[in-house]
Motif scaffolding. Structure first.
Motif, mmCIF file in Angstrom:
data_model
loop_
_atom_site.group_PDB
_atom_site.id
_atom_site.type_symbol
_atom_site.label_atom_id
_atom_site.label_comp_id
_atom_site.label_asym_id
_atom_site.label_seq_id
_atom_site.Cartn_x
_atom_site.Cartn_y
_atom_site.Cartn_z
ATOM 1 N N GLY A 135 -27.959 -41.270 5.350
ATOM 2 C CA GLY A 135 -28.261 -39.851 5.208
ATOM 3 C C GLY A 135 -29.715 -39.488 5.447
ATOM 4 N N TRP A 195 -29.888 -43.933 8.939
ATOM 5 C CA TRP A 195 -29.195 -42.716 9.398
ATOM 6 C C TRP A 195 -27.856 -42.597 8.678
ATOM 7 C CZ3 TRP A 195 -28.354 -38.230 11.626
ATOM 8 C CH2 TRP A 195 -27.098 -37.934 12.150
ATOM 9 N N HIS A 196 -27.132 -43.700 8.620
ATOM 10 C CA HIS A 196 -25.838 -43.679 7.931
ATOM 11 C C HIS A 196 -26.003 -43.330 6.463
ATOM 12 C CE1 HIS A 196 -23.015 -44.665 10.972
ATOM 13 N NE2 HIS A 196 -23.552 -45.815 11.280
ATOM 14 N N ALA A 252 -33.649 -34.222 18.307
ATOM 15 C CA ALA A 252 -33.327 -34.832 17.013
ATOM 16 C C ALA A 252 -32.586 -33.835 16.116
ATOM 17 C CB ALA A 252 -34.599 -35.322 16.332
ATOM 18 N N ARG A 308 -21.803 -36.431 9.886
ATOM 19 C CA ARG A 308 -21.815 -37.881 9.726
ATOM 20 C C ARG A 308 -20.534 -38.350 9.073
ATOM 21 N NH1 ARG A 308 -27.985 -38.772 8.055
ATOM 22 N NH2 ARG A 308 -27.938 -36.574 8.545
ATOM 23 N N ASP A 353 -32.303 -38.193 7.621
ATOM 24 C CA ASP A 353 -32.453 -37.487 8.895
ATOM 25 C C ASP A 353 -33.627 -38.014 9.705
ATOM 26 O OD1 ASP A 353 -30.319 -36.000 8.153
ATOM 27 O OD2 ASP A 353 -31.450 -34.200 7.634
ATOM 28 N N PHE A 412 -27.938 -38.754 23.502
ATOM 29 C CA PHE A 412 -28.092 -39.045 22.073
ATOM 30 C C PHE A 412 -26.901 -38.546 21.263
ATOM 31 C CE2 PHE A 412 -32.628 -39.700 23.034
ATOM 32 C CZ PHE A 412 -32.806 -40.895 22.361
ATOM 33 N N ILE A 413 -26.413 -37.370 21.614
ATOM 34 C CA ILE A 413 -25.276 -36.830 20.860
ATOM 35 C C ILE A 413 -24.064 -37.746 21.009
ATOM 36 C CG2 ILE A 413 -23.591 -34.929 20.780
ATOM 37 C CD1 ILE A 413 -25.979 -33.038 21.313
ATOM 38 N N ALA A 425 -33.012 -40.454 12.483
ATOM 39 C CA ALA A 425 -32.560 -39.944 13.784
ATOM 40 C C ALA A 425 -33.757 -39.498 14.620
ATOM 41 C CB ALA A 425 -31.600 -38.778 13.577
ATOM 42 N N THR A 426 -34.702 -38.844 13.976
ATOM 43 C CA THR A 426 -35.898 -38.391 14.694
ATOM 44 C C THR A 426 -36.649 -39.588 15.279
ATOM 45 O OG1 THR A 426 -36.050 -36.609 13.078
ATOM 46 C CG2 THR A 426 -37.983 -36.983 14.458
ATOM 47 N N GLN A 454 -30.474 -35.242 25.700
ATOM 48 C CA GLN A 454 -29.876 -34.761 24.448
ATOM 49 C C GLN A 454 -28.395 -35.140 24.367
ATOM 50 O OE1 GLN A 454 -30.760 -30.714 22.729
ATOM 51 N NE2 GLN A 454 -28.709 -30.369 23.491
ATOM 52 N N VAL A 475 -34.783 -41.037 18.264
ATOM 53 C CA VAL A 475 -34.958 -40.190 19.453
ATOM 54 C C VAL A 475 -36.356 -40.415 20.037
ATOM 55 C CG1 VAL A 475 -35.154 -37.796 20.255
ATOM 56 C CG2 VAL A 475 -33.266 -38.449 18.752
ATOM 57 N N ASP A 476 -37.362 -40.441 19.167
ATOM 58 C CA ASP A 476 -38.738 -40.661 19.636
ATOM 59 C C ASP A 476 -38.882 -41.992 20.374
ATOM 60 O OD1 ASP A 476 -39.806 -38.315 18.812
ATOM 61 O OD2 ASP A 476 -40.566 -39.066 16.898
ATOM 62 N N PHE A 523 -24.766 -40.969 18.999
ATOM 63 C CA PHE A 523 -24.661 -40.840 17.541
ATOM 64 C C PHE A 523 -23.226 -40.577 17.100
ATOM 65 C CE2 PHE A 523 -28.681 -41.115 15.278
ATOM 66 C CZ PHE A 523 -29.568 -41.258 16.323
ATOM 67 N N GLN A 524 -22.460 -39.920 17.951
ATOM 68 C CA GLN A 524 -21.049 -39.698 17.599
ATOM 69 C C GLN A 524 -20.274 -41.014 17.607
ATOM 70 O OE1 GLN A 524 -20.136 -36.745 20.526
ATOM 71 N NE2 GLN A 524 -20.214 -35.052 19.047
ATOM 72 N N ALA A 560 -36.226 -41.545 23.899
ATOM 73 C CA ALA A 560 -35.984 -40.355 24.725
ATOM 74 C C ALA A 560 -36.737 -40.395 26.059
ATOM 75 C CB ALA A 560 -36.355 -39.095 23.952
#
Lengths: 206, 190
Positions: free
Chosen positions: B27, B24-25, A67, A75, B29, B64-65, B32-33, B61, B36-37, B68-69, B40
């Protein structure tokens, strides 16, 4: 050799049954069948064995670390959803329409007025467009969609359609629209002003 | 038959994922956690079932990257998890291709190759797991993908089809063929 149950539709549901993903009525039906069916019991046991053997060899992940890497990704500015955008396009189109009409009314008096262009900006619908048709449902329920469709069809003669605007330009436009306090042509005092302007214009034409 | 709770459950899961993406958009954080939880471990199971042993965490990982991109391009007509699996599968294929190139091996045609399934090497703790491993080794990669997604994740055929790039009907056939092959293997092994 493990045999297959002949009730193919029940067999097909065994993975979902194992994951408890069936609606209660169906789950009870499958449970009743499995209770009396050895092949299905054996298949369920096999599903369980595969699940646990694969789960056992998967490392426990450091999800916080993952995370953290994700959070570090720069972003991009959030893009508004299409629903939000549809409303904003409609609002922008309506405001521009009103501005255009205001210009048209102000310019009605002729070219003699200093600072007022007598040629109103044109608002054109593309050929073949049927602005009134919105698909048959009630106007009230369809209002946002209808406005959005209308705004999509409009082409403003001074600078292209709204769809040509970049996000940045649209944002700027929307903030300008937000700053409008009132619609001049609907203000009674403005109506009086227009009337006096007309009088002056007529006088000038003579 | 066939009234699965999957639709309702999927809709609820999709709503939670969608809300987290919006946050997430904005802002947050923590969103995102939470995302992932939520996904994953399932991705790790999938990666392991495809023969990935080392670097499973790195693979998850990277998934996810990448996701998210490209979150802007995610369309809610498929579930986020299905989309993540699709990305993960592409990364696995990329790795396998890179490994083959590195080893100077001739790339075998996908779908027909019977590759070594060594994910459980050294990790098999009991006889049952060893037999299951043996049974899965003899499946084609496509059969193994379909079988794993169905058995370990309980995925619907439609979602599996999206991940593996096939049709729902074909996935059903692959699943039942795989199940038959696994049963036969285990019976011969007795």
């Amino acid at each position: 050799m493990m045999t297959d149950c002949e009730a193919g539709d029940i067999r097909d549901l065994l993975p979902e049954y194992a994951h408890d993903r069936l609606a209660p009525a169906v789950r009870d039906q499958v449970a009743a069948h499995v209770a009396g069916c050895e092949p299905c019991q054996a298949e369920l046991a096999l599903i369980g064995a595969v699940r646990s053997s694969l789960a056992a060899q998967v490392p426990t992940l450091d999800t916080r670390a993952i995370a953290a890497r994700v959070i570090a990704i720069p972003r991009r500015p959030a893009r508004r959803s299409w629903v939000e955008r549809r409303w904003q396009f409609a609002a922008a189109a309506s405001a521009l329409l009103m501005v255009g009409v205001s210009y048209a009314v102000l310019g009605r008096g002729g070219s003699g007025m200093p600072g007022v262009d007598s040629t109103p900006p044109r608002i054109e619908a593309p050929s073949g467009g049927n602005g009134a048709s919105t698909g048959g449902s009630t106007l009230a329920s369809n209002l946002p969609a209808a406005s959005a469709q209308a705004s999509a069809r409009l082409e403003l003669s001074f600078g292209g359609g709204l769809a040509d605007l970049s996000d940045e330009q649209l944002t700027r436009l929307l903030s300008e629209i937000d700053s409008f306090k009132a619609t001049p042509m609907l203000d009674p005092d403005e109506a009086a002003l227009l009337s006096s302007l007309d009088t002056v214009a007529r006088g000038g034409a003579r | 038959m066939g009234e699965r709770m999957g639709d309702t459950e999927r809709e609820a899961a999709a709503a939670v994922d969608a809300e987290l993406i919006v946050r997430w958009h904005r802002g947050e954080d923590r969103a995102a956690t939470l995302l992932v939880d939520r996904h994953a471990q399932a991705l790790a199971r999938f990666a392991a079932s495809q023969g990935e042993r080392e670097g499973v965490e790195e693979l998850v990982q990277d998934t996810f990257i990448r996701a998210f991109q490209a979150l802007d391009s995610f369309r809610a007509d498929s579930s986020l998890r299905t989309w993540l699996f699709t990305i993960c599968k592409r990364l696995i294929l990329d790795r396998k291709r890179a490994d083959r190139r590195q080893q100077g091996k001739v790339e075998l045609e996908e779908g027909h190759a019977v590759v070594n399934f060594d994910a459980l090497d050294g990790l098999v703790a009991d006889e049952t797991a060893a037999r299951v491993r043996g049974a899965m080794e003899q499946l084609s990669p496509l059969q193994r993908e379909v079988f794993t997604l169905r058995v370990t994740e309980g995925m619907a055929y439609g979602d599996i089809a999206e991940v593996v790039g096939s049709t729902e009907g074909a996935c059903r056939v692959h699943y039942h063929n795989a199940m038959r092959a696994v049963k036969e293997y285990l019976s011969d092994d007795d």
